[in-house]
Design an enzyme around this catalytic site. Structure first.
Site, short mmCIF file in Angstrom:
data_model
loop_
_atom_site.label_atom_id
_atom_site.label_comp_id
_atom_site.label_asym_id
_atom_site.label_seq_id
_atom_site.Cartn_x
_atom_site.Cartn_y
_atom_site.Cartn_z
N ASP A 167 0.91 4.55 -3.73
CA ASP A 167 -0.01 3.49 -3.33
C ASP A 167 0.32 3.07 -1.90
O ASP A 167 1.17 3.67 -1.24
CB ASP A 167 0.02 2.31 -4.31
CG ASP A 167 1.37 1.61 -4.37
OD1 ASP A 167 2.34 2.14 -3.82
OD2 ASP A 167 1.44 0.51 -4.95
N ASP B 197 1.94 0.77 -0.33
CA ASP B 197 3.31 0.44 0.13
C ASP B 197 4.37 1.29 -0.56
O ASP B 197 5.57 1.04 -0.40
CB ASP B 197 3.60 -1.05 -0.03
CG ASP B 197 3.67 -1.49 -1.48
OD1 ASP B 197 3.09 -0.81 -2.35
OD2 ASP B 197 4.30 -2.53 -1.75
N SER C 164 -0.06 -3.92 -1.12
CA SER C 164 0.18 -2.83 -2.07
C SER C 164 -1.06 -1.96 -2.28
O SER C 164 -1.55 -1.33 -1.37
CB SER C 164 0.71 -3.41 -3.39
OG SER C 164 1.26 -2.42 -4.20
N ASP D 126 5.55 1.70 -3.60
CA ASP D 126 6.46 1.28 -4.67
C ASP D 126 5.98 1.79 -6.03
O ASP D 126 6.62 1.55 -7.05
CB ASP D 126 6.66 -0.24 -4.68
CG ASP D 126 5.39 -1.02 -5.02
OD1 ASP D 126 4.30 -0.41 -5.07
OD2 ASP D 126 5.49 -2.25 -5.20
#
EC number: 5.4.2.10
Length: 446
Positions: free
Chosen positions: A242, A244, A99, A246
């Protein structure tokens, strides 16, 4: 040793999360998912970290060793894995990402066949198999029972169509100048395509991943660079993702970073006005500012609070039949469109809100002013149960009478207690945080 944390398995790549650990974890997960297998397929995606190649190869080896067929789709956002796992009728989905962490960390997240994050019970079951040598050895396949893998590069189109369908068909982004900071991460191809195809004038930052520059001075953790570009280019709005994708951070046309609670509050009222809120309730976490409660109350919307973590937000949403919620940090869940936080869905809903209201971002999001907060991270000797601390309840009651909200919780990884005080009188909050620190120093260090 515990493998799973608050969001899958995470650690420094090559050390805590090395090839052997990844392969064995994949074997354990494969054994677990085979119990209820329907299609004998598992989807595997990743972000843009260099270590993703090593971990992906190890995961494929582990899954095929226990008989699973694997579909590799390359760099894709975490919410895309959740969507595609269900859409492609896979038994499970695996995302390789840490992440917002630096590039030398990595992680492994699992999704069930419906695209949901695994329950704590499911994670515990996989962990038990991981540490049970006999189960691992007895479930390895031979001959034609060994699985195989294939790489599919065109699934990005499915996800793009899905994301575009979350945007109201009555609106267009034509005429909107948008700056996207894609953090050299998993959304570097998808986000520009979506915004351009919907008509926006799209300027893209940090879209040249090299394996080591994900989140590096860019993206959701560093919105100051996006803010400079929004101001320089006279854009209408800026969005930072960010690694990834999400999570979403928004910057208004004046280069001001929009407060996460203001984002939640405005989106909640926008959904309610457009009859898209299933109930007049939303979910946020215990970290959200009380100003959000008061703003929503004026619009007759109730705020429910969960523990910190998008997993807990989603759990509370499901338990209460609520279709919108999120965290102050930018994890926002529109469950009508996604099973997890999706930065792209959130960005499109923010854009739709701007267009529908025909106002500037600063006008819309400036309507919620956070109450003063004081945060303190206090090092301690021992983590005693808070309900056993003599005098704590009386202290909390006294602060409540003064109009101060409190939140005290231990760090999950170190000997630290996190203290939060919040109230409308900043001077009083500042004075009282010092008193609270003294209380905990005496209670936990003597």
């Amino acid at each position: 040793m515990k493998l799973f944390g608050t969001d899958g398995v995470r650690g420094r790549a090559g050390e805590k999360l090395n090839a052997m650990t990844a392969m064995r974890l994949a074997m354990a997960a494969g054994i677990y998912f085979r119990k209820n297998s329907i299609t004998n397929k598992i989807l595997v995606g990743k972000d843009t970290r260099k270590s993703g190649y090593m971990i992906e190869t190890a995961i494929v080896a582990g899954l095929t060793a226990v008989g699973y067929n694997v579909i590799q789709i390359g760099p894709m956002p975490t919410p895309a894995i959740a969507f595609l796992t269900e859409d492609m009728r896979c038994d499970a989905g695996i995302m390789i990402s840490a992440s917002h962490n630096p590039f030398d960390d990595n992680g492994i997240k699992f999704f069930d066949s419906f695209g949901n994050k695994l329950s704590v019970e499911a994670e515990q079951a996989i962990e038990n198999i991981f540490f049970h040598n006999e189960i691992i050895e007895n479930n390895q396949k031979i001959g034609l029972e060994i699985g195989q893998s294939k790489r599919i590069d065109d699934v990005i189109g499915r996800y793009i169509v899905h994301i575009k369908n979350s945007f109201p068909k009555s609106l267009t982004l034509k005429g909107l100048r948008v700056v996207l900071d894609v953090a050299n991460g998993a959304v570097y191809k998808v986000a520009p395509t979506v915004f351009s195809e919907l008509g926006a004038e799209t300027i893209v930052l940090n879209d040249e991943p090299n394996g080591g520059n994900i989140n590096d001075g860019c993206g959701a953790l560093h919105p100051e660079n996006l803010a400079k570009e929004v101001k320089r280019l006279r854009a209408d709005i800026g969005f930072a993702f960010d690694g990834d994708a999400d999570r979403l951070v928004v910057v208004d046309e004046n280069a001001k970073v929009v407060d996460g609670d203001a984002l939640l509050g405005v989106l909640a009222t926008y959904l309610d006005e457009n009859k898209m809120l299933d109930k007049k309730e939303i979910v946020a976490t215990v970290m959200s500012n009380a100003a959000l409660d008061d703003y929503l109350a004026k619009h007759k919307i109730k705020l429910l609070r969960s523990n910190v973590g998008d997993k807990f937000v989603l759990e509370m949403m499901k338990e209460n039949g609520i279709n919108f919620g999120g965290e102050q940090s930018g994890h926002i869940i529109f469950s009508d469109f996604s099973k997890t936080g999706d930065g792209l869905v959130s960005a499109l809903q923010v854009s739709a809100c701007l267009l529908a209201k025909n106002k500037k971002a600063s006008e819309i999001f400036g309507s919620i002013k956070a109450y003063p907060q004081k945060l303190s991270n206090l090092k301690i000797i021992e983590k005693r149960p808070l309900d056993e601390l003599k005098g704590l309840k009386e202290l909390e009651d006294e602060l409540k009478k003064l109009g101060i909200r409190t939140l005290f919780r231990y760090s999950g990884t170190e000997n630290v207690i996190r203290l939060l005080l919040e109230g409308k009188d900043e001077a009083l909050v500042t004075k009282k945080i010092a008193e609270v620190e003294k209380f905990f120093i005496k209670a936990l260090n003597e």
